[in-house]
Design an enzyme around this catalytic site. Structure first.
Site, short mmCIF file in Angstrom:
data_model
loop_
_atom_site.label_atom_id
_atom_site.label_comp_id
_atom_site.label_asym_id
_atom_site.label_seq_id
_atom_site.Cartn_x
_atom_site.Cartn_y
_atom_site.Cartn_z
N GLU A 91 -6.44 -12.59 5.59
CA GLU A 91 -7.21 -11.36 5.80
C GLU A 91 -8.57 -11.36 5.13
O GLU A 91 -9.16 -10.29 4.91
CB GLU A 91 -6.39 -10.16 5.33
N HIS A 119 0.80 -1.22 0.00
CA HIS A 119 0.00 0.00 0.00
C HIS A 119 0.84 1.28 0.00
O HIS A 119 0.29 2.36 -0.24
CB HIS A 119 -0.95 0.01 1.20
N ASP A 157 -8.57 -5.57 6.21
CA ASP A 157 -9.30 -6.29 5.16
C ASP A 157 -10.28 -7.30 5.75
O ASP A 157 -11.36 -7.52 5.20
CB ASP A 157 -8.32 -6.98 4.22
#
EC number: 4.1.2.-
Length: 268
Positions: free
Chosen positions: A152, A48, A178
């Site tokens: 996740e 990310h 998530d």
């Protein structure tokens, strides 16, 4: 020259809890500053944060003199990318979105040289071997590799026992952001249903004899996860820490309350 010992992996095996910091600023100077603070491990985020191979290399070099151990999260579990990350000196990877035992088995092969795996051999070009200056690098590199897989979503939770049972997986990291979204509580990882799932996952991972890990900038939750036996817990994120401090400082001089953070409690 000797092969660097993976102290993060050593401490996982000893059962000693390790406290980490998530790094998203994608900068060697900032990474070194965080290392100087004294964390046990530092997550370099390639999923990310705006990192690429060269920026990750620079951060590995900046962290090298410090005891805090680097952990790299690639954008995905791609075999070719993993090869490049290992060649620049990564010894511990946290691979996101692992949903099945078969996927975990493929990742184990990706971090090992043949015949145990499929990692390409190019040690003469690799910082990891100090350009073939590390004696017997090819014969001993696999021993220092630490593979963490990130579960996740609901499919990953359903397959958690099988994932944790895969030989060569050193630890399983629960991704609260998530996971909470997948459970219908996006942005609210503290929801009781999400917390119940996380606590159950930690128990299952530990029952399998593997190290459990997680990220939470919520101090109460982070301490709870440590009490439950998590072996590696990230307790903050550099971007959130900096943003919060900047807002507070600006607010003190410009008046008015600082703008509230839009982040979930996972990232702070």
């Amino acid at each position: 020259m000797d092969l660097p010992v993976n102290r993060f992996k050593q401490r996982l095996r000893s059962g000693e809890a390790q406290i980490g910091l998530w790094l998203g600023l994608a900068d060697p100077y900032c990474a070194e500053l965080a290392a100087n603070a004294g964390f046990d491990w530092l997550l370099l985020d390639g999923e990310h944060a705006p990192n690429d191979l060269r920026s990750l290399l620079g951060q590995l070099q900046a962290l090298a003199p410090y005891p805090g151990q680097p952990v790299i999260r690639p954008v995905q579990g791609d075999t070719a990318l993993i090869k490049q990350l290992l060649d620049i000196g990564a010894q511990t990877l946290l691979v996101p979105m692992v949903d099945s035992a078969a996927q975990a088995e493929g990742l184990v092969r990706a971090v090992r040289y043949p015949p145990a795996g499929v990692r390409g051999v190019g040690s003469a070009l690799a910082r990891a071997s100090r350009w073939n200056s590390v004696a017997e690098y090819l014969n001993h590199a696999d021993e220092q590799m630490c593979l963490l897989v990130q579960v996740e979503n609901l499919e990953g939770l359903a397959n958690l026992d099988a994932i944790a049972a895969v030989e060569g997986v050193d630890g399983v990291f629960i991704g609260p952001a998530d996971l909470s979204a997948a459970m219908g509580h996006r942005g609210n990882p503290g929801h009781p249903e999400v917390q119940a799932a996380i606590e159950d996952a930690i128990h299952r991972i530990r029952t399998a004899g593997k190290a459990a890990g997680i990220l939470s900038a919520d101090e109460t939750l982070a301490r709870r996860y440590l009490e439950l036996g998590c072996a590696f817990v990230a307790v903050g994120v550099d971007t959130s820490l900096l943003m919060r401090s900047l807002r507070e400082l600006a607010g003190r001089f410009k008046g008015g309350a600082p703008a509230p953070s839009a982040s979930s409690s996972v990232y702070g």
